[in-house]
Design a protein around this motif. Structure first.
Motif, PDB file in Angstrom:
ATOM      1  N   SER A  73      -3.978  13.284   3.232  1.00  0.00           N
ATOM      2  CA  SER A  73      -5.121  12.925   4.068  1.00  0.00           C
ATOM      3  C   SER A  73      -6.253  12.396   3.199  1.00  0.00           C
ATOM      4  N   GLY A  74      -7.219  11.783   3.864  1.00  0.00           N
ATOM      5  CA  GLY A  74      -8.352  11.226   3.148  1.00  0.00           C
ATOM      6  C   GLY A  74      -7.960  10.072   2.249  1.00  0.00           C
ATOM      7  N   VAL A  75      -6.969   9.280   2.674  1.00  0.00           N
ATOM      8  CA  VAL A  75      -6.505   8.149   1.869  1.00  0.00           C
ATOM      9  C   VAL A  75      -7.373   6.930   2.154  1.00  0.00           C
ATOM     10  N   GLU A  76      -7.884   6.333   1.092  1.00  0.00           N
ATOM     11  CA  GLU A  76      -8.679   5.109   1.210  1.00  0.00           C
ATOM     12  C   GLU A  76      -8.164   4.094   0.207  1.00  0.00           C
ATOM     13  N   TYR A  77      -7.953   2.867   0.679  1.00  0.00           N
ATOM     14  CA  TYR A  77      -7.556   1.761  -0.188  1.00  0.00           C
ATOM     15  C   TYR A  77      -8.805   0.922  -0.452  1.00  0.00           C
ATOM     16  N   HIS A  78      -9.125   0.716  -1.720  1.00  0.00           N
ATOM     17  CA  HIS A  78     -10.381   0.060  -2.068  1.00  0.00           C
ATOM     18  C   HIS A  78     -10.246  -1.407  -2.447  1.00  0.00           C
ATOM     19  N   ARG A  79      -9.091  -1.786  -2.986  1.00  0.00           N
ATOM     20  CA  ARG A  79      -8.898  -3.169  -3.420  1.00  0.00           C
ATOM     21  C   ARG A  79      -7.405  -3.465  -3.504  1.00  0.00           C
ATOM     22  N   GLY A 125      -7.771  12.179  -0.743  1.00  0.00           N
ATOM     23  CA  GLY A 125      -8.590  13.370  -0.562  1.00  0.00           C
ATOM     24  C   GLY A 125      -7.799  14.646  -0.718  1.00  0.00           C
ATOM     25  N   LEU A 163      -7.523   3.292  -5.069  1.00  0.00           N
ATOM     26  CA  LEU A 163      -7.011   4.249  -4.093  1.00  0.00           C
ATOM     27  C   LEU A 163      -7.714   5.585  -4.298  1.00  0.00           C
ATOM     28  N   THR A 164      -8.050   6.240  -3.195  1.00  0.00           N
ATOM     29  CA  THR A 164      -8.547   7.609  -3.225  1.00  0.00           C
ATOM     30  C   THR A 164      -7.657   8.452  -2.325  1.00  0.00           C
ATOM     31  N   ARG A 186       0.812  -1.221   0.000  1.00  0.00           N
ATOM     32  CA  ARG A 186       0.000   0.000   0.000  1.00  0.00           C
ATOM     33  C   ARG A 186       0.842   1.266   0.000  1.00  0.00           C
ATOM     34  N   GLY A 244      -6.817   9.970  -7.324  1.00  0.00           N
ATOM     35  CA  GLY A 244      -6.899   8.561  -6.976  1.00  0.00           C
ATOM     36  C   GLY A 244      -6.370   7.686  -8.088  1.00  0.00           C
TER      37      GLY A 244
END
Length: 164
Positions: free
Chosen positions: A97-103, A142, A139-140, A61, A130
């Motif tokens: 910031s606002g980091v999201e892992y989706h898959r 923010g 990945l997103t 990641r 992203g």
């Protein structure tokens, strides 16, 4: 479309940490789309044995985020490249910031990174975006804050005087 030659003129990164393969679109000062093909020949997979579980092949990641950040950095410096980190301006990532892992991202996947400048204030650039794989979010981000500082200001100066 721009390949390794153009990317290396803008970013100081080199193997094994140059994590972009090509730029498919760039609108200077606005947005960029860049591509990274993940392969099982990358150094981070070296220690995996023949019996490694499938999930151990997930792209780290931190490298996924680093790859996206390189596309953001490329966008921020496209109009005035300065890949010599010993002279000129040095690009620093201040925060993300606002980091999201989706898959999970696996060898054979092709990442498409998109980054857009949302604001520029003096020597600071704010970017969002992203990454996707085959149109599916991976990945997103923010918000990413990049700051530029003169290389000379970042070098160690004279040693601090000894305390009595």
């Amino acid at each position: 479309m721009f390949g390794q030659s153009e990317i290396r003129k803008v970013l100081p990164h080199r193997f094994p940490m140059l994590l972009l393969d090509r730029v498919t679109e760039v609108v200077p000062g606005q947005r960029v789309t860049a591509v990274k093909a993940v392969t099982c020949n990358e150094p981070w997979y070296q220690g995996l044995g023949p019996d490694a579980a499938a999930e151990t092949y997930a792209y780290p990641r931190v490298l996924l985020l680093e790859s996206w950040c390189q596309s953001a950095g490329l966008l921020a410096t496209w109009e005035s490249p300065d890949p010599d980190v010993l002279e000129g301006q040095v690009m620093l990532f201040g925060s993300v910031s606002g980091v999201e892992y989706h898959r999970p991202v696996l060898p054979g996947d092709v990442l498409e990174h998109r980054a857009s400048i949302t604001r520029r204030v003096d020597d600071t650039v704010i970017i969002e975006g992203g990454s996707t794989v085959a149109g599916e979010p991976a990945l997103t981000v923010g918000l990413a804050v990049l700051a530029f500082r003169p290389a000379g200001e970042l070098r160690p100066g004279d040693p601090a005087p000894a305390l009595a």
